[in-house]
Design a protein around this motif. Sequence first.
Motif, short mmCIF file in Angstrom:
data_model
loop_
_atom_site.label_atom_id
_atom_site.label_comp_id
_atom_site.label_asym_id
_atom_site.label_seq_id
_atom_site.Cartn_x
_atom_site.Cartn_y
_atom_site.Cartn_z
N SER A 180 0.86 -1.18 0.00
CA SER A 180 0.00 0.00 0.00
C SER A 180 0.90 1.23 0.00
O SER A 180 1.62 1.48 0.97
CB SER A 180 -0.89 0.00 1.24
OG SER A 180 -1.67 1.18 1.26
N THR A 181 0.89 1.98 -1.11
CA THR A 181 1.85 3.06 -1.29
C THR A 181 1.17 4.41 -1.44
O THR A 181 0.20 4.55 -2.18
CB THR A 181 2.68 2.80 -2.57
OG1 THR A 181 3.30 1.52 -2.46
CG2 THR A 181 3.74 3.84 -2.76
N GLU A 182 1.70 5.40 -0.74
CA GLU A 182 1.29 6.79 -0.89
C GLU A 182 2.53 7.67 -0.82
O GLU A 182 3.48 7.33 -0.11
CB GLU A 182 0.32 7.21 0.23
CG GLU A 182 -1.01 6.52 0.18
CD GLU A 182 -1.98 7.02 1.24
OE1 GLU A 182 -1.58 7.85 2.08
OE2 GLU A 182 -3.13 6.57 1.22
N TRP A 183 2.53 8.77 -1.57
CA TRP A 183 3.58 9.77 -1.44
C TRP A 183 3.05 11.13 -1.90
O TRP A 183 2.06 11.20 -2.63
CB TRP A 183 4.86 9.40 -2.18
CG TRP A 183 4.76 9.06 -3.65
CD1 TRP A 183 4.78 7.81 -4.19
CD2 TRP A 183 4.65 9.98 -4.76
NE1 TRP A 183 4.67 7.89 -5.56
CE2 TRP A 183 4.60 9.20 -5.95
CE3 TRP A 183 4.59 11.35 -4.88
CZ2 TRP A 183 4.51 9.76 -7.22
CZ3 TRP A 183 4.49 11.92 -6.15
CH2 TRP A 183 4.45 11.14 -7.30
N THR A 184 3.70 12.19 -1.43
CA THR A 184 3.35 13.55 -1.82
C THR A 184 4.63 14.31 -2.14
O THR A 184 5.56 14.35 -1.33
CB THR A 184 2.60 14.29 -0.68
OG1 THR A 184 1.41 13.57 -0.39
CG2 THR A 184 2.25 15.71 -1.08
N ALA A 185 4.67 14.90 -3.34
CA ALA A 185 5.78 15.77 -3.74
C ALA A 185 5.36 17.21 -3.47
O ALA A 185 4.26 17.62 -3.83
CB ALA A 185 6.11 15.58 -5.22
N THR A 186 6.25 17.95 -2.82
CA THR A 186 5.99 19.34 -2.45
C THR A 186 6.97 20.24 -3.18
O THR A 186 8.11 19.86 -3.43
CB THR A 186 6.14 19.51 -0.92
OG1 THR A 186 5.29 18.57 -0.28
CG2 THR A 186 5.78 20.90 -0.47
N VAL A 187 6.52 21.46 -3.51
CA VAL A 187 7.38 22.43 -4.19
C VAL A 187 7.37 23.75 -3.41
O VAL A 187 6.35 24.13 -2.84
CB VAL A 187 6.94 22.65 -5.65
CG1 VAL A 187 5.51 23.17 -5.74
CG2 VAL A 187 7.90 23.55 -6.40
N SER A 188 8.52 24.41 -3.37
CA SER A 188 8.63 25.73 -2.75
C SER A 188 9.62 26.55 -3.57
O SER A 188 10.31 26.02 -4.45
CB SER A 188 9.09 25.63 -1.29
OG SER A 188 10.38 25.03 -1.24
N CYS A 189 9.69 27.84 -3.29
CA CYS A 189 10.53 28.73 -4.09
C CYS A 189 11.04 29.88 -3.24
O CYS A 189 10.31 30.41 -2.40
CB CYS A 189 9.70 29.27 -5.26
SG CYS A 189 10.56 30.37 -6.39
N THR A 190 12.29 30.28 -3.47
CA THR A 190 12.81 31.49 -2.84
C THR A 190 12.34 32.69 -3.67
O THR A 190 11.81 32.54 -4.78
CB THR A 190 14.35 31.48 -2.81
OG1 THR A 190 14.85 31.49 -4.17
CG2 THR A 190 14.89 30.27 -2.06
N ASP A 191 12.53 33.90 -3.14
CA ASP A 191 12.28 35.10 -3.93
C ASP A 191 13.26 35.14 -5.10
O ASP A 191 14.39 34.63 -5.00
CB ASP A 191 12.48 36.36 -3.08
CG ASP A 191 11.45 36.52 -1.98
OD1 ASP A 191 10.36 35.94 -2.09
OD2 ASP A 191 11.75 37.24 -1.01
N PHE A 192 12.87 35.74 -6.21
CA PHE A 192 13.79 36.01 -7.31
C PHE A 192 14.56 37.28 -6.96
O PHE A 192 13.96 38.28 -6.56
CB PHE A 192 13.03 36.23 -8.63
CG PHE A 192 12.71 34.96 -9.36
CD1 PHE A 192 13.45 34.57 -10.48
CD2 PHE A 192 11.67 34.13 -8.93
CE1 PHE A 192 13.15 33.40 -11.16
CE2 PHE A 192 11.37 32.95 -9.60
CZ PHE A 192 12.11 32.59 -10.72
N THR A 193 15.89 37.23 -7.05
CA THR A 193 16.71 38.40 -6.75
C THR A 193 17.78 38.58 -7.80
O THR A 193 18.15 37.65 -8.52
CB THR A 193 17.40 38.27 -5.37
OG1 THR A 193 18.28 37.15 -5.40
CG2 THR A 193 16.39 38.10 -4.25
N THR A 194 18.30 39.82 -7.87
CA THR A 194 19.39 40.12 -8.81
C THR A 194 20.75 39.90 -8.18
O THR A 194 21.75 39.89 -8.88
CB THR A 194 19.30 41.58 -9.28
OG1 THR A 194 19.36 42.45 -8.13
CG2 THR A 194 18.05 41.83 -10.09
#
Length: 166
Positions: A69-83
């Motif tokens: 019995s298999t379950e998984w969750t992929a999560t995504v996050s991001c930093t601010d875009f900077t110069t």
Amino acid sequence: MTTGVSVDGRTLARNGAVTLDTDTITRPAGVLSISVPGMADLGSAEAGTAGVSGLLGEVTVTDARGDPSTEWTATVSCTDFTTGGATPETIANESVGYSPGSATSTAGEAEFTPGTTGDLGSPRTAFSVSEGTGDNSATWNPTITVTLPDDVVVGTYTAVITHSVT
């Protein structure tokens, strides 16, 4: 095999039968892993443009744990875009949109579900599996959209988009 043996793996009978008597056979544990693109270029925008968008590249989750019995969750996050530099300019991560789209490929028996489209101001579900049986995998190619603020300053902006799986 003799009585009371523990085996990590499997047994094989070449010229006869395997008789088990209080023996234990354990399947070696597999792993749950994720692979992501190393870099993506969303292109450039002219002054007054509302935003830029592009495909991030293929993200793949591979579940080789072999659980019944298999379950998984992929999560995504991001930093601010900077110069970067001494006086960095910033585009907040709330202005970064993530759309996982449908799976480009799947393997195994499971219910594969893309996350919902939305901004990366906080971590969000990118993709998930439920009701899986045994090994499985899913690949998707998300679209990243950066909405440019009206007062955006010209420059080369970078950010880190992180995927994880549990």
